[in-house]
Design an enzyme around this catalytic site. Structure first.
Site, PDB file in Angstrom:
ATOM      1  N   LYS A 216     -16.062  -3.578   1.676  1.00 55.75           N
ATOM      2  CA  LYS A 216     -15.879  -2.594   0.586  1.00 55.75           C
ATOM      3  C   LYS A 216     -14.830  -3.109  -0.403  1.00 55.75           C
ATOM      4  CE  LYS A 216     -12.991   1.041   1.230  1.00 55.75           C
ATOM      5  NZ  LYS A 216     -11.969   1.252   0.210  1.00 55.75           N
ATOM      6  N   ASN A 217     -13.694  -3.599   0.120  1.00 56.03           N
ATOM      7  CA  ASN A 217     -12.569  -3.950  -0.751  1.00 56.03           C
ATOM      8  C   ASN A 217     -12.724  -5.296  -1.442  1.00 56.03           C
ATOM      9  OD1 ASN A 217     -11.536  -1.492  -0.148  1.00 56.03           O
ATOM     10  ND2 ASN A 217      -9.928  -2.238   1.204  1.00 56.03           N
TER      11      ASN A 217
ATOM     12  N   ARG B  48     -10.064   5.721  -6.742  1.00 50.29           N
ATOM     13  CA  ARG B  48      -8.925   5.092  -7.409  1.00 50.29           C
ATOM     14  C   ARG B  48      -9.246   3.677  -7.874  1.00 50.29           C
ATOM     15  NH1 ARG B  48      -4.709   5.754  -7.218  1.00 50.29           N
ATOM     16  NH2 ARG B  48      -4.242   3.554  -7.012  1.00 50.29           N
TER      17      ARG B  48
ATOM     18  N   ARG C  58       0.304   5.961  -5.220  1.00 48.66           N
ATOM     19  CA  ARG C  58      -0.583   4.885  -5.679  1.00 48.66           C
ATOM     20  C   ARG C  58      -0.400   4.586  -7.179  1.00 48.66           C
ATOM     21  NH1 ARG C  58      -4.838   4.691  -1.923  1.00 48.66           N
ATOM     22  NH2 ARG C  58      -5.244   2.563  -2.622  1.00 48.66           N
ATOM     23  N   PRO C  59       0.809   4.327  -7.642  1.00 47.28           N
ATOM     24  CA  PRO C  59       1.011   4.020  -9.069  1.00 47.28           C
ATOM     25  C   PRO C  59       0.313   2.715  -9.460  1.00 47.28           C
ATOM     26  CG  PRO C  59       2.973   3.496  -7.825  1.00 47.28           C
ATOM     27  CD  PRO C  59       2.054   4.188  -6.866  1.00 47.28           C
ATOM     28  N   VAL C  60       0.134   2.519 -10.764  1.00 43.70           N
ATOM     29  CA  VAL C  60      -0.483   1.277 -11.260  1.00 43.70           C
ATOM     30  C   VAL C  60       0.445   0.581 -12.266  1.00 43.70           C
ATOM     31  CG1 VAL C  60      -2.877   1.978 -10.855  1.00 43.70           C
ATOM     32  CG2 VAL C  60      -1.752   2.614 -13.010  1.00 43.70           C
ATOM     33  N   ASP C  61       1.756   0.863 -12.163  1.00 47.32           N
ATOM     34  CA  ASP C  61       2.718   0.289 -13.112  1.00 47.32           C
ATOM     35  C   ASP C  61       2.692  -1.239 -13.124  1.00 47.32           C
ATOM     36  OD1 ASP C  61       3.723   0.862 -10.445  1.00 47.32           O
ATOM     37  OD2 ASP C  61       5.593  -0.060 -11.110  1.00 47.32           O
ATOM     38  N   LEU C  62       2.456  -1.846 -11.961  1.00 44.21           N
ATOM     39  CA  LEU C  62       2.472  -3.322 -11.913  1.00 44.21           C
ATOM     40  C   LEU C  62       1.248  -3.902 -12.618  1.00 44.21           C
ATOM     41  CD1 LEU C  62       3.726  -3.839  -8.238  1.00 44.21           C
ATOM     42  CD2 LEU C  62       5.065  -3.648 -10.352  1.00 44.21           C
TER      43      LEU C  62
ATOM     44  N   ASP D 254      -4.485  -1.262   6.641  1.00 45.07           N
ATOM     45  CA  ASP D 254      -5.788  -0.615   6.831  1.00 45.07           C
ATOM     46  C   ASP D 254      -6.245  -0.622   8.285  1.00 45.07           C
ATOM     47  OD1 ASP D 254      -7.342  -1.648   3.680  1.00 45.07           O
ATOM     48  OD2 ASP D 254      -5.798  -0.187   4.183  1.00 45.07           O
TER      49      ASP D 254
ATOM     50  N   ILE E 199       3.729  -0.261   3.867  1.00 43.84           N
ATOM     51  CA  ILE E 199       2.997  -0.429   2.613  1.00 43.84           C
ATOM     52  C   ILE E 199       2.858   0.893   1.864  1.00 43.84           C
ATOM     53  CG2 ILE E 199       0.849  -1.222   1.540  1.00 43.84           C
ATOM     54  CD1 ILE E 199       2.422  -3.483   2.881  1.00 43.84           C
TER      55      ILE E 199
ATOM     56  N   ARG F 281     -16.827   6.630   2.898  1.00 44.15           N
ATOM     57  CA  ARG F 281     -16.385   5.760   1.804  1.00 44.15           C
ATOM     58  C   ARG F 281     -16.304   4.309   2.267  1.00 44.15           C
ATOM     59  NH1 ARG F 281     -11.319   7.929  -1.353  1.00 44.15           N
ATOM     60  NH2 ARG F 281     -11.975   6.104  -2.496  1.00 44.15           N
TER      61      ARG F 281
HETATM   62  C1  EPZ Z   1      -5.879  -2.022  -1.780  1.00 46.13           C
HETATM   63  O1  EPZ Z   1      -5.299  -0.878  -2.409  1.00 46.13           O
HETATM   64  C2  EPZ Z   1      -6.977  -1.491  -0.869  1.00 46.13           C
HETATM   65  N1  EPZ Z   1      -7.984  -0.795  -1.671  1.00 46.13           N
HETATM   66  C3  EPZ Z   1      -6.374  -0.539   0.164  1.00 46.13           C
HETATM   67  O2  EPZ Z   1      -7.437  -0.162   1.044  1.00 46.13           O
HETATM   68  C4  EPZ Z   1      -5.312  -1.297   0.970  1.00 46.13           C
HETATM   69  O3  EPZ Z   1      -4.706  -0.404   1.880  1.00 46.13           O
HETATM   70  C5  EPZ Z   1      -4.254  -1.864   0.011  1.00 46.13           C
HETATM   71  O4  EPZ Z   1      -4.904  -2.720  -0.979  1.00 46.13           O
HETATM   72  C6  EPZ Z   1      -3.205  -2.695   0.737  1.00 46.13           C
HETATM   73  O5  EPZ Z   1      -3.819  -3.745   1.424  1.00 46.13           O
HETATM   74  C7  EPZ Z   1      -8.932  -1.538  -2.303  1.00 46.13           C
HETATM   75  O6  EPZ Z   1      -8.935  -2.762  -2.254  1.00 46.13           O
HETATM   76  C8  EPZ Z   1      -9.974  -0.777  -3.074  1.00 46.13           C
HETATM   77  P1  EPZ Z   1      -1.683  -2.260  -3.505  1.00 46.13           P
HETATM   78  P2  EPZ Z   1      -4.279  -1.083  -3.661  1.00 46.13           P
HETATM   79  O7  EPZ Z   1      -1.777  -2.291  -4.989  1.00 46.13           O
HETATM   80  O8  EPZ Z   1      -4.770  -2.177  -4.527  1.00 46.13           O
HETATM   81  C9  EPZ Z   1       2.399  -0.022  -4.474  1.00 46.13           C
HETATM   82  C10 EPZ Z   1      -8.745   1.292   2.307  1.00 46.13           C
HETATM   83  O9  EPZ Z   1      -8.473   2.004   3.285  1.00 46.13           O
HETATM   84  N2  EPZ Z   1       2.036  -0.312  -5.871  1.00 46.13           N
HETATM   85  O10 EPZ Z   1      -1.514  -3.538  -2.763  1.00 46.13           O
HETATM   86  O11 EPZ Z   1      -4.052   0.255  -4.271  1.00 46.13           O
HETATM   87  C11 EPZ Z   1       1.490   1.062  -3.886  1.00 46.13           C
HETATM   88  O12 EPZ Z   1       2.005   2.332  -4.174  1.00 46.13           O
HETATM   89  C12 EPZ Z   1      -7.804   1.228   1.125  1.00 46.13           C
HETATM   90  O13 EPZ Z   1      -9.764   0.543   2.234  1.00 46.13           O
HETATM   91  C13 EPZ Z   1       2.942   0.024  -6.878  1.00 46.13           C
HETATM   92  O14 EPZ Z   1       4.030   0.542  -6.616  1.00 46.13           O
HETATM   93  O15 EPZ Z   1      -2.969  -1.539  -2.890  1.00 46.13           O
HETATM   94  C14 EPZ Z   1       1.516   0.764  -2.413  1.00 46.13           C
HETATM   95  O16 EPZ Z   1       2.665   1.351  -1.840  1.00 46.13           O
HETATM   96  C15 EPZ Z   1      -6.639   2.181   1.292  1.00 46.13           C
HETATM   97  N3  EPZ Z   1       2.603  -0.223  -8.168  1.00 46.13           N
HETATM   98  C16 EPZ Z   1       1.652  -0.763  -2.360  1.00 46.13           C
HETATM   99  O17 EPZ Z   1       2.135  -1.170  -3.660  1.00 46.13           O
HETATM  100  C17 EPZ Z   1       1.408  -0.795  -8.516  1.00 46.13           C
HETATM  101  O18 EPZ Z   1       1.151  -1.017  -9.726  1.00 46.13           O
HETATM  102  C18 EPZ Z   1       0.345  -1.474  -2.064  1.00 46.13           C
HETATM  103  O19 EPZ Z   1      -0.532  -1.218  -3.115  1.00 46.13           O
HETATM  104  C19 EPZ Z   1       0.503  -1.118  -7.483  1.00 46.13           C
HETATM  105  C20 EPZ Z   1       0.831  -0.869  -6.167  1.00 46.13           C
END
Ligand code: EPZ
Length: 418
Positions: free
Chosen positions: A23-24, A92, A121-125, A305, A327, A397
């Site tokens: 999926k991911n 998301r 789940r912010p997207v600031d980065l 995960d 995480i 999902r």
């Molecule tokens: C991906 O989410 C996966 N989703 C998640 O899988 C997985 O748990 C996660 O990576 C970590 O491995 C998909 O690939 C669709 P991150 P993502 O950006 O991209 C913080 C599942 O169960 N962060 O690595 O959202 C965030 O809040 C799902 O299949 C910021 O602060 O993960 C989190 O604490 C759940 N700012 C951490 O980083 C940002 O701009 C990890 O987030 C982005 C992230």
């Protein structure tokens, strides 16, 4: 809404389970189809809710798609820049269309993806990285509105955290940018590498994926291609847990074994036995299960995960175990539901202490997020009596045909209307 019924105590699971496409990996790859001029053909795409949602989003964005079996075709004919809230709020990962839209149209309007059960789940980065490439954003009326004057420019970007989605958005944006982009402290997850391989198959020039430093030489255009999505390591890990919890033996076919080193290591510590066989991995118990200590980390560390699923294994292991979730800030929603089945788990901030060996008894429980749902199915397999899991749209999902796959190896599990 549907619910899943698991009649526990059905004895060991034995047989073969084939892993579906990841999926991911499929989700970012589908968004990357927006970058292609020409037809894309994808194989091994799992039939999941999030995939259907992504295809709906692509259609709305002007990218025509078909989905037949596990094959997807897409053709970006006349792109439009807006991803509506009604769709984005259900998934998301829709935010991953931001990079491709900016790269192709120099503008994008994507609904701000709300938080979810496991965190804000912010997207600031994502945004900070694309700003370094010349994009400008404003957040108004619940939308991220981005635009750039002319083509995005390559930049040297260092992530504060190795964000999976942020790395993926920037990879897609940088593929069509002018000049070279360097991503430092990039995510190393195998699904990020699968996206990079797909982009390269369309003509991108990406190197270093799988390491913390990824280089992208921007190109003028990307063309259609054929590509097969990698198998799902988290689905594979989930079925490994089912094998050891039920004291059975499963051959996990098409298993991405080398992408599961941290999970295999912890399962072995708890008493599992795993061996690579042609086309899969054979998994069973090797004596009594004992507890262990886990801390979730970015890849190649232990994956968040798989945290909920290993917690279920610890519930049936002898002795104590602990899980530290580093995480996400709120990824223990399954703890209270497991407690309803008789599990003895104490939470202390972002650490859960599990006292294993307590007999589990079936009860009605509620799924709260995708991996929490999986942990409840696993616990239901070994709990005495019937476990009813409601809100299993969370499960749908991320797990293709889970009740068929588990029934096929002896589980007593079926779906009912709520
Ligand atoms: C991906 O989410 C996966 N989703 C998640 O899988 C997985 O748990 C996660 O990576 C970590 O491995 C998909 O690939 C669709 P991150 P993502 O950006 O991209 C913080 C599942 O169960 N962060 O690595 O959202 C965030 O809040 C799902 O299949 C910021 O602060 O993960 C989190 O604490 C759940 N700012 C951490 O980083 C940002 O701009 C990890 O987030 C982005 C992230």
């Amino acid at each position: 809404m549907d619910k899943l019924i698991v009649q526990g105590g059905g004895g060991p699971l034995k047989g073969n389970i084939r892993v579906s496409g990841a999926k991911n990996a499929a989700l970012p790859i589908l968004m990357a189809c927006l970058l292609a001029e020409g037809k894309v053909e994808l194989e091994n795409v799992p039939r999941l809710r999030d995939i259907h949602t992504s295809l709906k989003l692509l259609d709305i964005l002007g990218c025509e798609t078909t989905f037949d079996g596990n094959s997807v075709t897409s053709e970006a004919t006349n792109l439009v820049p807006e991803a509506p809230y009604e769709l984005v709020k259900t998934m998301r990962a829709s935010v991953l269309c931001l990079g491709p839209l900016l790269a192709r149209l120099c503008e994008a309007r994507v609904a701000l993806p709300g938080g979810c059960a496991i965190g804000a789940r912010p997207v600031d980065l994502h945004l900070k990285g694309m700003e370094r490439m010349g994009a400008e954003f404003e957040l108004t009326e619940g939308y991220i509105k981005g635009y750039c004057k002319g083509r995005l420019k390559g930049a040297h970007i260092t992530f504060d955290f190795p964000t999976v989605g942020g790395t993926e958005n920037l990879l897609m944006a940088a593929s069509l940018a002018e000049g070279e982009t360097i991503l430092e402290n990039a995510a190393r997850e195998p699904e990020v590498s699968d996206l990079a391989n797909f982009l390269n198959a369309m003509g991108a020039k990406i190197s270093g994926h799988g390491t913390s430093v990824i280089r992208v030489e921007g190109v003028e255009k990307l063309t259609g291609c054929s590509y097969k999505v990698m198998p799902d390591r988290i689905e594979a890990g989930t079925y490994m847990c089912a094998a050891v919890m039920t004291d059975g033996e499963l051959l996990i076919e098409d298993c991405p074994y080398h992408e599961l080193d941290a999970v295999a290591y912890k399962l072995r510590e708890m008493g599992a036995w795993l061996e690579e066989r042609d086309g899969g991995v054979l998994v069973r118990r090797d004596g009594p299960l004992v507890g262990t200590d886990i801390t979730t980390q970015p890849y190649p560390g232990f994956p968040t995960d798989m945290q909920a699923q290993l917690m279920s294994v610890m519930c049936v292991a002898e002795g104590a175990g602990s899980i530290e979730e580093k995480i996400f800030e709120n990824r223990f929603m399954h703890v209270q539901e497991l407690a309803r089945l008789g599990a003895d788990i104490r939470l202390n901030g972002r650490t859960a202490m599990i006292r294993g060996g307590k007999p589990l008894r079936g009860a009605p429980v509620m799924a709260s997020d995708l991996r929490a749902s999986a942990s409840l199915v696993l616990a239901g397999l070994v709990a005495e009596g019937k476990t009813e899991i409601s809100r299993i749209y969370h499960l749908d999902r991320g797990y293709e045909n889970i009740e068929a796959k588990l029934s096929g190896v002896g589980a007593n599990i079926w779906r009912e209307k709520e």
